[in-house]
Scaffold this active site. Structure first.
Site, short mmCIF file in Angstrom:
data_model
loop_
_atom_site.label_atom_id
_atom_site.label_comp_id
_atom_site.label_asym_id
_atom_site.label_seq_id
_atom_site.Cartn_x
_atom_site.Cartn_y
_atom_site.Cartn_z
N HIS A 96 -48.13 29.60 53.24
CA HIS A 96 -47.30 29.06 52.17
C HIS A 96 -47.01 30.15 51.14
O HIS A 96 -47.90 30.95 50.82
CB HIS A 96 -48.01 27.88 51.51
CG HIS A 96 -47.15 27.08 50.59
ND1 HIS A 96 -45.87 26.66 50.91
CD2 HIS A 96 -47.37 26.61 49.32
CE1 HIS A 96 -45.37 25.96 49.92
NE2 HIS A 96 -46.25 25.93 48.93
N ASN A 152 -44.99 25.73 42.39
CA ASN A 152 -44.89 25.35 43.79
C ASN A 152 -43.48 24.82 44.07
O ASN A 152 -42.65 24.75 43.16
CB ASN A 152 -45.96 24.29 44.11
CG ASN A 152 -46.42 24.36 45.55
OD1 ASN A 152 -45.70 24.81 46.43
ND2 ASN A 152 -47.64 23.90 45.80
#
Length: 446
Positions: free
Chosen positions: A364, A387
């Site tokens: 990620h 995020n």
């Protein structure tokens, strides 16, 4: 199957069941976990409540974005860095780039990259059942990528505001489109092996088909557009007709294209201070190679902290986001969950062992937008993370990372080349150590 392998016997199973029942805490744990789930039971209450969410340095990047049901984190996070710069350039409170536009050209370029690469391997005699070819066939047309691959797209195709090329059903959920693209490329490789004399035509026909699939799913991207906006002070601006390439160069003018990627590969056979690269990993033929400079994790921290403190720009990074993550509350800490206490088993692999034995890898990409530095002005304590999972979790989508978690599970950061000391500048000029296509340091791009 080897004759030396021992089957699980009835007596051994009975002994394990008896041992489980004799330990009273096992049944308490079973009752709790079956009802509430392991994370609710194992959550470290003290760590969870005492983890501070204040930072000595913070940059405000506004509302978080959402990659929805796709693996485009690397594009979202790199464009989150770029939009911060663009907002300052245009004096905007909120702004978002089109991630759909970036994905369109990444996938089109990646189709071409794969076809050219596969054709070369077929011509060289690589067999269809080799580990390399099977890995490439299995790995093709995922959504993942790397900072350098993102910059290859922006340098060649620029970027556009999101409202001029918005999300589609297929960009929000890429699974079906990816299945069709993958089958298209699998078929192309099969035809290459069957008709080696027709490889050039197979490449051409498949690239055209891939372009059709992408355009049908994602739309036709703009090649120019009229750009006008009202800034946060209420002043109207008109830029006239502009291309995506001109837009990127004019408003994302912070030298992101000159960044280099630092990586913490903890395996002892890969020395610090040397470049590493993953074979057959890339997207744009003729673009910059996907390479990393292997450095100590503390050096990565120091530069990320400096960029936030001195440049006031978010810092792109890649990590293994799953271990010790409280997704709902937006937290990462190495002792956030006490799984060992619940299971009565010590999970004690270190970072090198996790990489070597396939227990951890980059999966990620996000952006640091804050850091808390101790009174010595050097020691980093925790990090604020932007995020791309939407605003309904964590602190309106922003996470808090404890510094020790950075050491264990962050693998890569992108930094200005100019920040590197002389010895690392020299190391960048030397050839990279080539790692095989399936090496875990390439996992983020899959």
């Amino acid at each position: 199957m080897s004759e030396n392998l021992q089957p699980l016997g009835k007596e051994q199973l009975e002994q394990m069941c008896e041992g489980f029942d004799k330990q009273g805490t096992n049944r308490v744990a079973m009752n709790a976990v079956t009802n509430a789930g392991i994370n609710e039971v194992a959550r470290n209450y003290d760590k969870s409540r005492l983890l501070q969410r204040r930072f000595s340095v913070s940059v405000d990047n506004g509302d978080v974005t959402s990659q929805e049901h796709s693996g485009r984190c690397w594009l979202f996070s790199s464009l989150n860095v770029a939009r911060f710069i663009a907002k300052k350039s245009m004096n905007l409170k909120e702004f978002e780039f089109s991630q759909n536009y970036a994905m369109y050209y990444d996938k089109l370029e990646r189709i071409n990259y794969f076809l050219q690469d596969a054709a070369e391997l077929v011509r060289s005699g690589e067999t269809s059942d080799s580990r390399l070819m099977q890995h490439m066939l299995n790995d093709v047309m995922g959504d993942g990528g790397q900072w350098t691959m993102a910059m290859n797209v922006y340098k060649k195709y620029g970027a556009v505001p999101k409202d001029l090329f918005p999300e589609t059903a297929s960009s929000r959920n890429t699974s079906e489109m990816n299945v069709h693209l993958r089958s298209l490329l699998h078929q192309a490789v099969a035809r290459m092996y069957e008709n080696a004399g027709d490889i050039d035509q197979i490449v051409k026909t498949t690239l055209e088909a891939g372009h059709r699939v992408l355009t049908i799913n994602l739309g036709t991207p703009p090649t120019s557009f009229d750009w006008e906006w009202t800034d946060k002070d209420g002043e109207f601006h008109r830029d006239g007709q502009i291309t995506p390439q001109e837009f990127w160069k004019k408003y994302v003018n912070a030298g992101l294209e000159d960044y280099v990627c630092l990586v913490d590969d903890p395996r002892k056979e890969h020395p610090k201070g040397q470049k590493i690269a993953i074979e057959h990993l890339g997207n744009v033929v003729g673009g910059d190679a996907t390479e990393y400079l292997n450095v100590p994790v503390d050096f990565m921290k120091s530069l990320a902290s400096r960029i936030l403190s001195e440049e006031s720009i978010p810092v792109w990074f890649g990590a293994d986001c799953h271990p010790m993550m409280d997704r709902k509350n937006g937290a990462w800490a190495t002792d956030l969950f006490e799984y060992g206490r619940v299971y009565d088993f010590d999970f004690d692999l270190d970072k090198e062992e996790c990489v070597r034995y396939n227990d951890s890898a980059m999966n990620h990409a996000m952006a640091f937008v804050g850091v808390d530095v101790a009174d010595d002005a050097k020691t980093t304590r925790r990090w604020r993370v932007e995020n791309s999972w939407g605003c309904k979790i964590a602190d309106k989508g922003y996470f808090t990372m404890e510094d020790a978690w950075f050491s264990e599970f962050v693998y890569e950061v992108a930094v200005p080349k100019s920040m590197l000391p002389a010895e690392y500048q020299e190391a960048l000029k030397k050839p990279a150590i080539k790692l095989p296509a399936w090496d875990p340091m390439g996992a983020l791009a899959r």
